[in-house]
Design an enzyme around this catalytic site. Structure first.
Site, PDB file in Angstrom:
ATOM      1  N   HIS A  85      27.238 -17.094 -44.064  1.00 48.24           N
ATOM      2  CA  HIS A  85      26.158 -16.249 -44.152  1.00 48.24           C
ATOM      3  C   HIS A  85      24.961 -17.334 -44.082  1.00 48.24           C
ATOM      4  O   HIS A  85      24.722 -18.102 -45.038  1.00 48.24           O
ATOM      5  CB  HIS A  85      26.033 -15.224 -45.209  1.00 48.24           C
ATOM      6  CG  HIS A  85      24.662 -14.580 -45.357  1.00 48.24           C
ATOM      7  ND1 HIS A  85      24.439 -13.313 -44.591  1.00 48.24           N
ATOM      8  CD2 HIS A  85      23.366 -14.758 -45.845  1.00 48.24           C
ATOM      9  CE1 HIS A  85      23.426 -12.872 -44.877  1.00 48.24           C
ATOM     10  NE2 HIS A  85      22.586 -13.891 -45.688  1.00 48.24           N
ATOM     11  N   ASP A 164      23.369  -1.062 -51.107  1.00 46.98           N
ATOM     12  CA  ASP A 164      22.213  -2.252 -50.596  1.00 46.98           C
ATOM     13  C   ASP A 164      21.441  -1.508 -49.547  1.00 46.98           C
ATOM     14  O   ASP A 164      20.359  -2.238 -49.625  1.00 46.98           O
ATOM     15  CB  ASP A 164      23.160  -3.362 -50.275  1.00 46.98           C
ATOM     16  CG  ASP A 164      22.139  -4.290 -49.694  1.00 46.98           C
ATOM     17  OD1 ASP A 164      21.381  -4.939 -50.595  1.00 46.98           O
ATOM     18  OD2 ASP A 164      22.350  -4.679 -48.620  1.00 46.98           O
ATOM     19  N   ARG A 171      13.200  -2.082 -51.384  1.00 47.74           N
ATOM     20  CA  ARG A 171      12.580  -3.546 -51.649  1.00 47.74           C
ATOM     21  C   ARG A 171      11.490  -4.046 -50.784  1.00 47.74           C
ATOM     22  O   ARG A 171      10.320  -4.533 -51.007  1.00 47.74           O
ATOM     23  CB  ARG A 171      13.595  -4.551 -51.843  1.00 47.74           C
ATOM     24  CG  ARG A 171      14.472  -4.175 -53.154  1.00 47.74           C
ATOM     25  CD  ARG A 171      15.840  -5.154 -53.128  1.00 47.74           C
ATOM     26  NE  ARG A 171      15.518  -6.363 -52.865  1.00 47.74           N
ATOM     27  CZ  ARG A 171      16.200  -7.418 -52.410  1.00 47.74           C
ATOM     28  NH1 ARG A 171      17.595  -6.997 -51.790  1.00 47.74           N
ATOM     29  NH2 ARG A 171      15.685  -8.755 -52.335  1.00 47.74           N
ATOM     30  N   SER A 186      22.549  -8.494 -52.964  1.00 50.78           N
ATOM     31  CA  SER A 186      22.420  -7.883 -51.679  1.00 50.78           C
ATOM     32  C   SER A 186      23.256  -8.693 -50.813  1.00 50.78           C
ATOM     33  O   SER A 186      24.188  -8.117 -50.090  1.00 50.78           O
ATOM     34  CB  SER A 186      20.916  -7.835 -51.282  1.00 50.78           C
ATOM     35  OG  SER A 186      20.930  -7.361 -49.934  1.00 50.78           O
ATOM     36  N   LYS A 190      27.613  -7.229 -49.775  1.00 51.09           N
ATOM     37  CA  LYS A 190      28.027  -6.958 -48.460  1.00 51.09           C
ATOM     38  C   LYS A 190      29.094  -8.061 -47.727  1.00 51.09           C
ATOM     39  O   LYS A 190      30.132  -7.814 -47.061  1.00 51.09           O
ATOM     40  CB  LYS A 190      26.889  -7.121 -47.230  1.00 51.09           C
ATOM     41  CG  LYS A 190      25.988  -5.962 -47.199  1.00 51.09           C
ATOM     42  CD  LYS A 190      24.454  -6.260 -46.601  1.00 51.09           C
ATOM     43  CE  LYS A 190      23.714  -7.197 -47.188  1.00 51.09           C
ATOM     44  NZ  LYS A 190      22.249  -7.090 -46.705  1.00 51.09           N
TER      45      LYS A 190
END
Ligand code: URA
Length: 428
Positions: A85, A164, A171, A186, A190
């Site tokens: 990620h 989320d 947000r 967050s 995931k």
């Protein structure tokens, strides 16, 4: 589950307290179901941004977000799994060559990706420029492709961490994106729900990143590595430079073309370096440190995995990619060396040309973006092309040019500040 009162939870955090496990479980569940209102969650998110969270609170918050939806399980696959990620950068196409490289080394990559918002591009937007390619796969299709090809990049379904999804959108419009506990939970909710066995985080630092400051980036990386490790996912983070954009392109189709160059054994040196560095970390975390990912770029096996991955999702890897209707060249103002190229300036220009979106529902242009013909340290000649701007709508050139203004300098070679691409490594 013990019921609480939303105002009681907000006051506890507003006054600098530590939320209990029971308060966290309740507030996430009640918000997901619609029993805690958006304005209450906004107040709580702001209190978290201002007062922070203990590691134990972040861990429970993450677990509660995972529990709000489904959790995937790839343990039945015949090979180990590893994912990557990135916290988001300009010209960051690394997922595209990385997934087939790692698959070619015998480790499966289950990558659930997103679309871009703002100046950083989204992996799905880039892949959707390939004729026929589709992002939406069922869980069964994903599993079958992981077994046959070894790599999947597809859209995350609605079932994964729905808390989320709601909270992130909130947000975005309440000035609470930048809280480290909220970013870490967050991302990790995931990735943990996605079910990968190993995870490598590419935490970007610099003008084009969320984290402009290396100490903030290090803290975010440490929190995320801790969350992954506690959840049984072997997690490592690299802090990497995002003061300069990656490679030579920022856009959609043009980033796919650059990724294909890398898979063919060429491409910009920084894109190759980061792809190989992240692949090594993924393979090591998945127990396959015995294989050399760099070889897959020269022996054609990563390219074979790329073509199989694109075909499995109905794309044609050999089809011509879309091109922009209009182009505008910016020439070098002087002869010398490019001493600075600012990632944010380039990202904003690409976004304004139509490569990115301002609102979630906006379309993106497949051919739009920015090509830069030199990287910091390269020689440039007055009057020769320095940037090529691409878009279908020429009215966009003016604002894109304004974004680039002040975003680069030409000087002498002793003014170039050499910055390592990989700044630090955390975890493992
Ligand atoms: N990416 C996410 O998924 N969540 C954040 O909060 C920030 C970046």
């Amino acid at each position: 589950m013990t019921a609480h009162d939303a105002v009681e939870v907000i006051l506890a955090k507003r006054d600098g307290g530590t939320l209990t496990d029971s308060q966290i479980d309740w507030v996430i569940d009640a918000y997901t179901r619609g029993d805690v209102a958006d304005e209450q969650m906004s107040a709580l998110a702001m209190a978290i941004l201002l007062n922070g969270m203990q590691r134990t609170e972040i861990s429970r918050w993450t677990a509660a977000m995972i529990a709000s939806g489904e959790r995937m399980d790839f343990s039945a696959l015949s090979r180990p799994t590893a994912d990557k990620h990135s916290t988001g950068g300009v010209g960051d196409k690394i997922t595209l060559p990385l997934a087939p490289v790692v698959a070619a080394c015998g480790v499966a990559v289950p990558q659930l990706s997103g679309r871009g918002l703002g100046h950083t591009g989204g992996t799905l937007d880039k892949l959707e420029s390939i004729p026929g390619w589709r992002a939406a796969l069922s869980n069964a299709e994903m599993m079958a492709q992981l077994e046959s090809v070894g790599a999947v990049i597809c859209a995350a379904g609605d079932g994964l961490a729905p808390a989320d999804k709601k909270l992130y959108a909130l947000r975005d419009v309440t000035g609470t994106v930048e809280a480290i506990p909220l970013i870490a939970s967050s991302i990790m909710s995931k990735k943990i729900a996605e079910g990968t066995g190993a995870l490598v985080l590419d935490v970007k630092v610099g003008s084009g990143a969320f984290m402009k400051d290396v100490d903030d980036a290090r803290e975010l990386a440490e929190v995320m590595v801790g969350l992954g490790t506690d959840a049984g996912v072997r997690t490592v983070a690299l802090l990497t430079d995002m003061s300069t954009p990656l490679g030579l392109t920022a856009g959609n189709a043009i980033e796919v073309a650059e990724s294909v160059d890398v898979l063919a054994g060429g491409g910009p040196a920084d894109v190759v370096e980061l792809t190989v560095a992240l692949a090594r970390e993924m393979l090591t975390a998945a127990g396959r440190e015995d294989v050399d990912p760099a070889e897959t770029l020269t022996d054609g096996t990563a390219m074979d995995a790329w073509k199989a991955m694109i075909r499995a999702q109905d794309g044609d890897p050999d089809a011509a990619l879309p091109t922009a209707r209009e182009s505008h060249v910016v020439t070098a103002p002087a002869t010398g060396v490019l001493t600075r190229l600012d990632a944010m300036a380039v990202g904003m220009a690409a976004w304004r040309l139509g490569a990115g979106r301002a609102r979630k529902e906006d379309p993106v242009q497949a051919g739009a973006g920015v090509v830069w013909h030199a990287r910091p340290g390269d020689a440039v000649t007055a009057g020769e092309p320095l940037f090529t701007l691409l878009t279908d709508e020429p009215a966009r050139f003016e604002r894109a040019l304004a974004s680039l203004e002040g975003g680069y300098d030409v000087g002498s070679s002793d003014e170039v500040v050499a910055q390592p691409l990989v700044i630090d490594r955390i975890g493992g």
